[in-house]
Design an enzyme around this catalytic site. Structure first.
Site, PDB file in Angstrom:
ATOM      1  N   CYS A 196       0.840  -1.192   0.000  1.00 30.04           N
ATOM      2  CA  CYS A 196       0.000   0.000   0.000  1.00 30.04           C
ATOM      3  C   CYS A 196       0.881   1.251   0.000  1.00 30.04           C
ATOM      4  O   CYS A 196       1.871   1.334   0.732  1.00 30.04           O
ATOM      5  CB  CYS A 196      -0.923  -0.014   1.213  1.00 30.04           C
ATOM      6  SG  CYS A 196      -1.895   1.496   1.396  1.00 30.04           S
ATOM      7  N   ASP A 234      -0.180  -6.106  -0.487  1.00 25.06           N
ATOM      8  CA  ASP A 234      -1.293  -6.374  -1.394  1.00 25.06           C
ATOM      9  C   ASP A 234      -0.899  -7.558  -2.270  1.00 25.06           C
ATOM     10  O   ASP A 234       0.194  -7.572  -2.848  1.00 25.06           O
ATOM     11  CB  ASP A 234      -1.598  -5.154  -2.271  1.00 25.06           C
ATOM     12  CG  ASP A 234      -2.094  -3.968  -1.477  1.00 25.06           C
ATOM     13  OD1 ASP A 234      -2.911  -4.164  -0.565  1.00 25.06           O
ATOM     14  OD2 ASP A 234      -1.660  -2.836  -1.768  1.00 25.06           O
TER      15      ASP A 234
END
Length: 273
Positions: free
Chosen positions: A180, A187
């Site tokens: 992120c 992620d």
């Protein structure tokens, strides 16, 4: 418009009632300028498909209703919507009464269109609709290649073509990981690359995908970077890049970028979603 000013990464008070002001748009132009994408002449077409599995509101008798939302944001929209603000916005429906699911859809579409700066569609699906069964991606999995990896910051120079033979291939990898842009939380995604052009060296493509491992960027920006790097370094004739990211806060985000103006796509949920 600065992500650091949003609710992302902060302790949040969940609003008990409908609050469209919670939506936080972020201009796509900021990262597109960095990548070298001209906002006035986009090199791709595409959409961002969001699936939200934690959607609820009250009917006129006060009884809770639940649904799964599919949200389609055009890649040509000037803004993305920060994902935590999206979650907080959806939660603001939880304790308010609405006439019907269509009423809720219309309100959500209106608010998200205003935030994105282009028409956004929202479809609410009953849980028993059968639209969200698990699928496997099609194409050739490149993760089984025996490669040595020593770069974990995105490096487009890793991309190589194998030879001058023109091929059409669909390749995929489950090894895409980025972080992120604000919180640095991981992620995870499956990325699918379909192209026509000189044969891309599969090992070089896998090394390139893995080089995103410590790279900080939002989902949509990662996919646009992959698209741009392959176009630049492999000089393909046609290209489609899509990624299916795992859920966070009940939301998964699935960007698609393609050279095809008449593209079609299926919203196929993968095992990690």
């Amino acid at each position: 418009m600065n992500p650091e000013l949003s609710q992302l990464g902060r302790k949040s008070e969940y609003r008990a009632h409908y609050a469209p002001e919670l939506l936080f748009p972020i201009p796509r132009k900021i990262k597109r300028d960095e990548i070298g994408i001209d906002e006035a002449n986009l090199p791709f077409h595409g959409i961002d498909i969001w699936n939200h599995y934690e959607v609820s509101w009250l009917n006129l008798k006060g009884k809770p209703e639940v649904a799964i939302a599919t949200i389609i944001v055009p890649a040509a929209s000037p803004n993305i919507i920060e994902s935590k603000s999206m979650k907080l916005y959806f939660n603001s429906f939880n304790n308010d009464k609405f006439v019907s699911s269509k009423d809720v859809e219309d309100i959500m579409s209106r608010d998200l269109t205003l935030a994105a700066g282009a028409e956004v569609t929202v479809d609410l699906h009953p849980l028993e609709s059968g639209l969200f069964t698990i699928h496997q991606p099609s194409g050739l999995l490149i993760d089984t290649l025996d490669v040595a990896i020593d770069e974990y910051i995105v490096n487009p120079s890793l991309l190589k073509v194998k030879n001058d033979e023109i091929v059409t291939e669909k390749l995929y990898s489950n090894l895409l990981k980025s972080n992120c842009l604000v919180t640095n939380q991981p992620d995870w995604a499956t990325v699918v690359i379909e192209y026509t052009g000189k044969a891309i060296d599969h090992a070089s493509l896998l090394k390139y995908i893995i080089s995103f491992r410590n790279h900080n960027e939002f989902h949509e920006q990662c996919v646009e970077r992959i698209f741009s790097d392959i176009m630049k370094h492999c000089l393909v004739n046609e290209l489609t890049v899509s990624a299916r990211f795992t859920r966070r806060g009940g939301l998964d985000i699935n960007p698609l970028r393609t050279t095809k103006a008449d593209f079609t796509t299926d919203n196929l949920r993968l095992i990690r979603q």
